[in-house]
Design a protein around this motif. Structure first.
Motif, PDB file in Angstrom:
ATOM      1  N   HIS A 159       0.851  -1.183   0.000  1.00  0.00           N
ATOM      2  CA  HIS A 159       0.000   0.000   0.000  1.00  0.00           C
ATOM      3  C   HIS A 159       0.891   1.239   0.000  1.00  0.00           C
ATOM      4  CE1 HIS A 159      -3.663  -2.314   1.360  1.00  0.00           C
ATOM      5  NE2 HIS A 159      -2.711  -3.119   1.827  1.00  0.00           N
ATOM      6  N   LYS A 165      -0.496   4.959   2.259  1.00  0.00           N
ATOM      7  CA  LYS A 165      -1.482   4.666   3.298  1.00  0.00           C
ATOM      8  C   LYS A 165      -2.207   3.387   2.918  1.00  0.00           C
ATOM      9  CE  LYS A 165      -5.024   7.563   1.109  1.00  0.00           C
ATOM     10  NZ  LYS A 165      -5.956   8.704   1.300  1.00  0.00           N
ATOM     11  N   CYS A 166      -3.032   2.897   3.838  1.00  0.00           N
ATOM     12  CA  CYS A 166      -3.788   1.671   3.570  1.00  0.00           C
ATOM     13  C   CYS A 166      -4.843   1.920   2.495  1.00  0.00           C
ATOM     14  CB  CYS A 166      -4.451   1.185   4.854  1.00  0.00           C
ATOM     15  SG  CYS A 166      -5.444  -0.298   4.632  1.00  0.00           S
ATOM     16  N   HIS A 167      -4.896   1.013   1.521  1.00  0.00           N
ATOM     17  CA  HIS A 167      -5.848   1.153   0.415  1.00  0.00           C
ATOM     18  C   HIS A 167      -6.885   0.031   0.383  1.00  0.00           C
ATOM     19  CE1 HIS A 167      -3.780   4.551  -1.276  1.00  0.00           C
ATOM     20  NE2 HIS A 167      -2.644   3.882  -1.347  1.00  0.00           N
ATOM     21  N   ASN A 210      -8.529  -3.908   2.437  1.00  0.00           N
ATOM     22  CA  ASN A 210      -8.352  -5.124   3.224  1.00  0.00           C
ATOM     23  C   ASN A 210      -8.494  -6.315   2.286  1.00  0.00           C
ATOM     24  OD1 ASN A 210      -8.717  -7.420   4.808  1.00  0.00           O
ATOM     25  ND2 ASN A 210      -9.883  -6.357   6.380  1.00  0.00           N
ATOM     26  N   PRO A 213      -2.240 -10.426   8.576  1.00  0.00           N
ATOM     27  CA  PRO A 213      -2.320  -9.008   8.211  1.00  0.00           C
ATOM     28  C   PRO A 213      -0.989  -8.335   7.925  1.00  0.00           C
ATOM     29  CG  PRO A 213      -3.824  -9.474  10.025  1.00  0.00           C
ATOM     30  CD  PRO A 213      -3.005 -10.706   9.833  1.00  0.00           C
ATOM     31  N   HIS A 214       0.121  -8.895   8.423  1.00  0.00           N
ATOM     32  CA  HIS A 214       1.412  -8.249   8.156  1.00  0.00           C
ATOM     33  C   HIS A 214       1.774  -8.289   6.674  1.00  0.00           C
ATOM     34  CE1 HIS A 214       3.815 -11.929   7.441  1.00  0.00           C
ATOM     35  NE2 HIS A 214       3.066 -12.490   8.372  1.00  0.00           N
ATOM     36  N   GLU A 220      -0.131  -7.136   4.444  1.00  0.00           N
ATOM     37  CA  GLU A 220      -0.628  -5.855   3.919  1.00  0.00           C
ATOM     38  C   GLU A 220       0.392  -4.809   4.364  1.00  0.00           C
ATOM     39  OE1 GLU A 220      -3.822  -5.405   2.425  1.00  0.00           O
ATOM     40  OE2 GLU A 220      -5.063  -7.058   3.153  1.00  0.00           O
ATOM     41  N   ILE A 225       2.296  -1.296   4.400  1.00  0.00           N
ATOM     42  CA  ILE A 225       2.176   0.128   4.102  1.00  0.00           C
ATOM     43  C   ILE A 225       3.572   0.713   3.955  1.00  0.00           C
ATOM     44  CG2 ILE A 225       1.330   2.365   4.897  1.00  0.00           C
ATOM     45  CD1 ILE A 225      -0.877   0.903   6.387  1.00  0.00           C
ATOM     46  N   SER A 273     -13.200  -3.401   2.488  1.00  0.00           N
ATOM     47  CA  SER A 273     -12.314  -2.256   2.282  1.00  0.00           C
ATOM     48  C   SER A 273     -13.048  -0.929   2.382  1.00  0.00           C
ATOM     49  CB  SER A 273     -11.635  -2.363   0.913  1.00  0.00           C
ATOM     50  OG  SER A 273     -10.814  -3.512   0.840  1.00  0.00           O
ATOM     51  N   LEU A 310     -12.964   0.231   5.885  1.00  0.00           N
ATOM     52  CA  LEU A 310     -11.598   0.428   6.359  1.00  0.00           C
ATOM     53  C   LEU A 310     -11.007   1.745   5.873  1.00  0.00           C
ATOM     54  CD1 LEU A 310      -9.132  -0.787   7.837  1.00  0.00           C
ATOM     55  CD2 LEU A 310      -8.458  -1.789   5.644  1.00  0.00           C
ATOM     56  N   VAL A 311     -11.179   2.028   4.585  1.00  0.00           N
ATOM     57  CA  VAL A 311     -10.579   3.242   4.024  1.00  0.00           C
ATOM     58  C   VAL A 311     -11.582   4.389   3.911  1.00  0.00           C
ATOM     59  CG1 VAL A 311      -8.876   1.909   2.766  1.00  0.00           C
ATOM     60  CG2 VAL A 311     -10.982   2.504   1.618  1.00  0.00           C
TER      61      VAL A 311
END
Length: 257
Positions: free
Chosen positions: A85, A88-90, A92, A101-102, A104, A106, A186, A189-190
């Motif tokens: 990402h 920033k997070c884009h 899930n 989750p690691h 994903e 950023i 997602s 989340l975003v």
């Protein structure tokens, strides 16, 4: 591992340069130990690469199927596929079996830092968004590490359609169901506006025909991908620090030929 009892190789089909193909044609020499990385610059952008990602995961589970499970003596194992990402997070991507989750990751909006993260995860197959080539500053050793290891590079688009696409990955409606769930996860989340979320759903609808969903990709050179990691050409303070403390000739600025 929630897709292991639902999806099979028959849920996917491939074309390469207009001819029927296999996953191994798309990723020559593909093995279950390969590590896929997808670089994402916009909200839910990786949905445009979801078909190929899930096809690879299904292949991985087919190899390990007899060992998988939550029971004693069985193994909980996921393919080593990563979403990078940018900035920033884009989204899930757990629904696509990007887990834990690691995976994903950023990363700073800086080509050198993105490529460092790709190298650190040992990525062997790289997918980048179909962005205009942007000049970028790298340490030469970062480029050398990527060039030594990465075997396949593809361009994708969040829309599922790329310019001059020479690869097609088609998948079934059960596969698409997981992708729609990913978009739903997602959205919250975003914090996507409803209008933007509806636009993303419409983009998926545009790929649907005869109960199949078709995504396009394009083979590119790794040197081209280096300029498509981000649209930001400015090296970060950290990259500038690396350059300042390294050999005078350690850094290189890549520009489009």
């Amino acid at each position: 591992m929630h897709t292991t009892t639902v999806l099979a190789a028959t849920d996917f089909a491939f074309q390469l340069a207009g001819r029927n193909a296999t996953l191994e044609d798309i990723f020559p020499g593909f093995q279950d130990s390969d590590r896929i990385g997808i670089v994402v610059n916009q909200p839910c952008g990786a949905m445009g690469a979801s078909s190929l990602l899930m096809a690879a995961a299904t292949h991985f589970y087919a190899v390990h199927r007899q060992q998988l499970g939550n029971e004693p003596g069985k193994r909980r194992i996921y393919p080593d596929y990563f979403i990078f990402h940018v900035g920033k997070c884009h989204g899930n991507h757990a629904q696509l079996d990007v887990w834990p989750p690691h995976k994903e990751v950023i990363v700073a909006d800086d080509a050198e830092q993105i490529l460092e993260a790709i190298n650190d995860r040992g990525i062997t197959r790289l997918l980048v968004e179909d962005l205009p080539f942007c000049s970028a500053t790298f340490l030469r050793e970062t480029l050398a590490s990527a060039s030594r290891r990465i075997r396949t590079v593809l361009a994708y688009s969040s829309s599922g359609r790329v310019r001059h696409g020479d690869i097609i990955c088609t998948h079934s409606l059960p596969v698409e169901g997981y992708i729609r769930k990913m978009l739903g996860d997602s959205q919250a989340l975003v914090k996507l506006p409803e209008k933007q979320y509806s636009s993303l759903l419409q983009a998926r609808e545009n790929l649907l025909a005869d109960e199949q969903v078709m995504e396009q990709y394009r083979r590119i050179e790794l040197s081209t991908a280096f300029g498509m990691l981000t649209s930001n050409s400015n090296p970060s303070a950290l990259t500038q620090h690396y350059i300042a403390t390294s050999h005078p000739d350690a850094a290189i600025v890549l520009n489009k030929a």
